[in-house]
Scaffold this active site. Structure first.
Site, PDB file in Angstrom:
ATOM      1  N   THR A  16       0.809  -1.221   0.000  1.00  0.00           N
ATOM      2  CA  THR A  16       0.000   0.000   0.000  1.00  0.00           C
ATOM      3  C   THR A  16       0.842   1.271   0.000  1.00  0.00           C
ATOM      4  O   THR A  16       0.481   2.261  -0.629  1.00  0.00           O
ATOM      5  CB  THR A  16      -0.891   0.004   1.270  1.00  0.00           C
ATOM      6  OG1 THR A  16      -1.612  -1.212   1.293  1.00  0.00           O
ATOM      7  CG2 THR A  16      -1.854   1.155   1.282  1.00  0.00           C
ATOM      8  N   SER A  61       2.056  -7.998  -0.584  1.00  0.00           N
ATOM      9  CA  SER A  61       2.928  -8.872   0.198  1.00  0.00           C
ATOM     10  C   SER A  61       2.319 -10.238   0.474  1.00  0.00           C
ATOM     11  O   SER A  61       3.015 -11.143   0.940  1.00  0.00           O
ATOM     12  CB  SER A  61       3.368  -8.191   1.491  1.00  0.00           C
ATOM     13  OG  SER A  61       2.353  -8.235   2.453  1.00  0.00           O
ATOM     14  N   SER A  62       1.043 -10.431   0.176  1.00  0.00           N
ATOM     15  CA  SER A  62       0.463 -11.775   0.314  1.00  0.00           C
ATOM     16  C   SER A  62       1.068 -12.736  -0.706  1.00  0.00           C
ATOM     17  O   SER A  62       0.941 -13.951  -0.573  1.00  0.00           O
ATOM     18  CB  SER A  62      -1.053 -11.725   0.126  1.00  0.00           C
ATOM     19  OG  SER A  62      -1.585 -10.819   1.042  1.00  0.00           O
ATOM     20  N   CYS A 281       0.168 -18.438  22.461  1.00  0.00           N
ATOM     21  CA  CYS A 281      -0.004 -17.145  23.143  1.00  0.00           C
ATOM     22  C   CYS A 281       0.835 -16.100  22.440  1.00  0.00           C
ATOM     23  O   CYS A 281       1.928 -16.395  21.956  1.00  0.00           O
ATOM     24  CB  CYS A 281       0.468 -17.241  24.587  1.00  0.00           C
ATOM     25  SG  CYS A 281      -0.474 -18.379  25.574  1.00  0.00           S
TER      26      CYS A 281
HETATM   27  N1  ASP Z   1      -2.215  -6.096   1.273  1.00  0.00           N
HETATM   28  C1  ASP Z   1      -1.167  -5.109   1.455  1.00  0.00           C
HETATM   29  C2  ASP Z   1       0.155  -5.822   1.455  1.00  0.00           C
HETATM   30  O1  ASP Z   1       0.521  -6.423   2.422  1.00  0.00           O
HETATM   31  C3  ASP Z   1      -1.390  -4.363   2.723  1.00  0.00           C
HETATM   32  C4  ASP Z   1      -0.309  -3.364   3.013  1.00  0.00           C
HETATM   33  O2  ASP Z   1       0.424  -2.934   2.152  1.00  0.00           O
HETATM   34  O3  ASP Z   1      -0.166  -2.975   4.168  1.00  0.00           O
HETATM   35  O4  ASP Z   1       0.835  -5.795   0.456  1.00  0.00           O
END
Ligand code: ASP
Length: 343
Positions: A16, A61-62, A281
């Protein structure tokens, strides 16, 4: 003391932070990082020289994986002598995994590598990106007598600098998206940037950077829950090429004492599968043998992940499996802090 300004390399991998909203369509898209200085003129006020490099195709990043980790580590490696510090822009979703992985890959690191990102795009009026980016660059530029103050991989988000391999993403909504439940923050940004000196990692002096690039991802992560079946556990252990399993257990490393479960673990350990015990935890540590419900695990040779995060546990496991380590040494090495990732 050197008078020249520190040279900082800004690496954009995606996420993002590097996006702007198309005001007509409302769609978020990656913007050209070469024009970063025009978009954020404040960067020119910083007391450092900034160069930028971007992934050819920035990613959410997923979609991160060990191949991208190698790309990031190689960018640091090939630019290591020319730059005094590195800031890596990365999506927040898997940032703790990547940052942990990079900490294991970069042995003898003696310069700052700061991961950051944001919850809102840099072009958004209420964005958290500018503060995160500007302070990350300041952190990466900090020097005392020409020597970097930070000499480890860290993560900066919402006024706090953390040791990267101690972090976890805790919130998908709040600007404070990360936490480091088992290790104090390395620095806090308020009116002043306060460094917690005694928590900083001190690498061994005068050792050359060594970059480890072999990750073995033939692993599984099992989160236990009351009622988990033998079939499920057995089918995971029957996975072809499986080398190791991380068990997320209860509390201080406890699990069911049912014999089918313990026998299954014991058989797999004797076949050479490494089993790591970490806790579900968010804070605290595994203490095998403290309760009856963990003493069996200890006696059959399960490895203690102590107070490691799940993210660092996964990355440390892939990293150590990629190195040539004997079965006996593996347990000792896993249970030892190698980059400050556990107590
Ligand atoms: N889905 C985005 C990512 O991890 C969220 C972010 O950039 O914070 O690439």
């Amino acid at each position: 003391m050197s008078n020249s300004k520190p040279n900082i390399l800004l690496i954009y991998t995606g996420g993002t932070i590097g996006m702007v909203k198309d005001f007509k369509t409302g769609v978020l898209k990656a913007f050209n990082f070469n024009s970063l200085l025009n978009k954020i003129p404040e960067l020119q006020l910083l007391d450092c020289n900034i160069n930028t490099v971007s992934f050819k195709e920035p990613i959410d990043s997923s979609n991160m994986n060990p191949e991208y980790w190698v790309q990031i580590a190689e960018l640091v490696e090939t630019n290591y002598n020319e730059f005094d510090g590195f800031v890596i822009l990365h999506g927040s979703d898997t940032m703790s995994y990547t940052a942990s992985a990079i900490s294991f890959m970069l042995e003898n690191l003696s310069k700052p590598v700061v991961f950051t990102g944001s919850q809102l795009p840099i072009g958004d009026l209420r964005t958290d990106a500018k503060e995160n980016l500007i302070t990350s660059i300041q952190v990466a530029s900090l020097q005392k007598n020409g020597i970097p103050v930070i000499q480890e991989v860290c993560l900066y988000f919402e006024y706090k600098l953390y040791r990267a391999n101690r972090t976890t993403k805790i919130n998908a909504e709040h600007f404070q998206a990360f936490d480091s439940p088992n290790y104090r923050e390395l620095a806090e940004s308020g009116v002043h940037l306060k460094i917690n000196k005694k928590y900083l990692f001190k690498p061994e002096a005068n050792k050359a950077l060594k970059v480890h690039k072999n990750f073995n991802n033939n692993i599984a992560l099992i989160k236990l829950f009351p009622g988990i079946t033998k079939n499920v556990i057995e089918s995971i252990f029957n996975t072809p090429n499986l080398k190791a399993v991380i068990l997320e257990t209860y509390g201080a490393g406890n699990c069911t004492t049912e014999s089918w479960f313990i026998n299954l673990l014991e058989q797999n350990i004797s076949k050479g599968i490494h089993i790591i015990n970490i806790t579900q935890c968010s804070g605290g540590s595994v203490m095998m043998g403290h309760y009856e419900t963990s003493s069996n695990l200890k006696s059959i040779g399960v490895i203690s992940g102590k107070d490691i995060t799940t993210e660092a546990a996964v990355c440390k496991l892939m990293y150590l499996l990629g190195e040539d380590i004997s079965k006996e040494n593996f347990k000792n090495l896993y249970e030892m802090p190698i980059r400050g990732e556990m107590m």
